[in-house]
Design a protein around this motif. Structure first.
Motif, PDB file in Angstrom:
ATOM      1  N   HIS A  14       0.861  -1.190   0.000  1.00 30.79           N
ATOM      2  CA  HIS A  14       0.000   0.000   0.000  1.00 30.79           C
ATOM      3  C   HIS A  14       0.894   1.235   0.000  1.00 30.79           C
ATOM      4  O   HIS A  14       1.338   1.701   1.046  1.00 30.79           O
ATOM      5  N   HIS A  16       1.274   4.901  -2.395  1.00 31.54           N
ATOM      6  CA  HIS A  16       0.886   5.768  -3.519  1.00 31.54           C
ATOM      7  C   HIS A  16       2.160   6.395  -4.072  1.00 31.54           C
ATOM      8  O   HIS A  16       2.842   7.127  -3.344  1.00 31.54           O
ATOM      9  N   HIS A 194      -9.468   1.094  -0.922  1.00 36.48           N
ATOM     10  CA  HIS A 194      -9.387   1.742   0.387  1.00 36.48           C
ATOM     11  C   HIS A 194     -10.781   1.661   1.008  1.00 36.48           C
ATOM     12  O   HIS A 194     -11.774   2.014   0.355  1.00 36.48           O
ATOM     13  N   HIS A 218      -6.139  -0.124   4.325  1.00 39.41           N
ATOM     14  CA  HIS A 218      -6.461   0.415   5.669  1.00 39.41           C
ATOM     15  C   HIS A 218      -7.358  -0.577   6.428  1.00 39.41           C
ATOM     16  O   HIS A 218      -6.861  -1.502   7.037  1.00 39.41           O
ATOM     17  N   ASP A 275       1.952   4.062   2.811  1.00 41.05           N
ATOM     18  CA  ASP A 275       0.892   4.900   2.228  1.00 41.05           C
ATOM     19  C   ASP A 275       1.463   6.069   1.411  1.00 41.05           C
ATOM     20  O   ASP A 275       1.583   5.949   0.196  1.00 41.05           O
TER      21      ASP A 275
END
Ligand code: ADE
Ligand code: ZN
Length: 330
Positions: A14, A16, A194, A218, A275
């Motif tokens: 996870h 970005h 998510h 999450h 993240d």
């Protein structure tokens, strides 16, 4: 403990890519592309990284992504992240990117995926880091826009393993994208979403039942629904938890209140992820370190988190076995 964290083979599931854009690189790309930033210096920009919720972060994050213009920019962004992974003992990555953040500004889909995929290929060849790419839809935009994005991805299907769903969670439930995800599944993509970051446990149910996800990104609000917890445990559904993100965005007021170990001990397949590391104070190791500092983590729990990251990944079984064997020998 520190040496063990570093030595454990870890997968990051996870992340970005736009959230790994460090202020220094942001300024460099702004200069390269003749773009003026709303901040005078790296220090001033870093001072702006104080968030009361997800939306306050997203507003700054989309602004920052505007410096990414050329294929080389997307390559440099991805390569910088992979170099950090190499330093930190991350052996496999499944980063996501948000095409709409770029195509809506007139950057071509081909430019974005060209730079990212070339860096990932070099990551495998030069750094020995394997990867699978995830294309995320922005949930604050329309179903139509997501469908167009799926269409644009058609020539690059071989480069994309899964589709995902991110951006402003509240008021944008997974059901809004049920048809887009059905189409993506038909085309052979895996799915993730998510859910249960700021949004309610109900959104996790929807992601599972309507979007048929392989993982929940999450998912920390699952603990509010015991029936859901039972399902996550029995189905071995992975939750890609992001501790520093959760405290930076005030999902938990303090790291000592984070529920990751509580979920781990109940048998939920949780693991650690960063993240948006450039915005939340650190990469994967920093996330592990924050947990160790504020929660009573044992070596067994630490190894289980690393093991979960490998098991929950989309890498081939043989590769998983190779990494799991190494974990078992540490
Ligand atoms: N986009 C980047 N980071 C995100 C997060 N933590 N939640 C939702 N969307 C995001
Ligand atoms: Zn995220």
């Amino acid at each position: 403990m520190q040496a063990l964290i570093l030595a454990l083979p870890k997968a990051e599931l996870h992340l970005h890519l736009e959230g790994s854009l460090e202020p220094e690189l942001m300024f460099e790309l702004a200069q390269r592309n003749n773009i003026s930033l709303a901040y005078a210096s790296v220090a001033e920009l870093r001072r702006a990284y104080q968030f009361n919720n997800l939306q306050e972060f997203l507003d700054i994050y989309y602004q920052g992504a505007a410096v990414l213009q050329t294929e080389e920019d997307f390559y440099d962004l991805t390569w910088a992240y992979l170099l950090r992974c190499q330093e930190e003992g991350v052996v496999h990555v499944e980063p996501c990117f948000d095409p709409q953040t770029h195509t809506d500004r007139g950057v071509k889909f081909a430019t974005v995926i060209g730079g990212i995929s070339r860096a990932l290929r070099d990551g495998q060849q030069k750094l020995g880091i394997s990867s699978a790419l995830i294309m995320s839809f922005l949930r604050h935009l329309s179903e139509r826009s997501a469908l167009q994005t799926l269409e644009q991805a058609q020539p690059y299907k071989e480069l994309i393993m899964a589709v995902g769903l991110d951006s402003s969670e509240l008021d944008h439930p997974p059901e809004k994208f049920q048809r887009v995800f059905a189409k993506a599944i038909e085309q052979g993509f895996l799915t993730v979403a998510h859910a249960g970051e700021e949004g309610p446990a109900e959104y996790i149910w929807q992601a599972l039942q309507l979007l048929h996800v392989s993982r929940i990104d999450h998912g920390v609000r699952a603990v509010e629904d015991e029936k859901l917890m039972q399902l996550l445990i029995s189905e071995k559904m992975p939750l890609t938890v992001c501790p520093l993100s959760n405290t930076k965005l005030q999902v938990f007021a303090h790291m000592s209140e984070h529920n990751i170990l509580q979920m781990l001990d109940r048998g939920v397949k949780v693991m650690v992820n960063s993240d948006d590391p450039a915005y939340f104070g650190g990469y994967l190791l920093a996330n592990y370190q924050a947990l160790i500092e504020h929660l009573p983590m044992t070596e067994t729990q630490l190894k289980q988190l690393a093991k979960n990251s490998i098991e929950a990944s989309f890498m081939p079984d043989l590769e998983k076995q190779r990494h799991l064997l190494k974990i078992s020998q540490l």
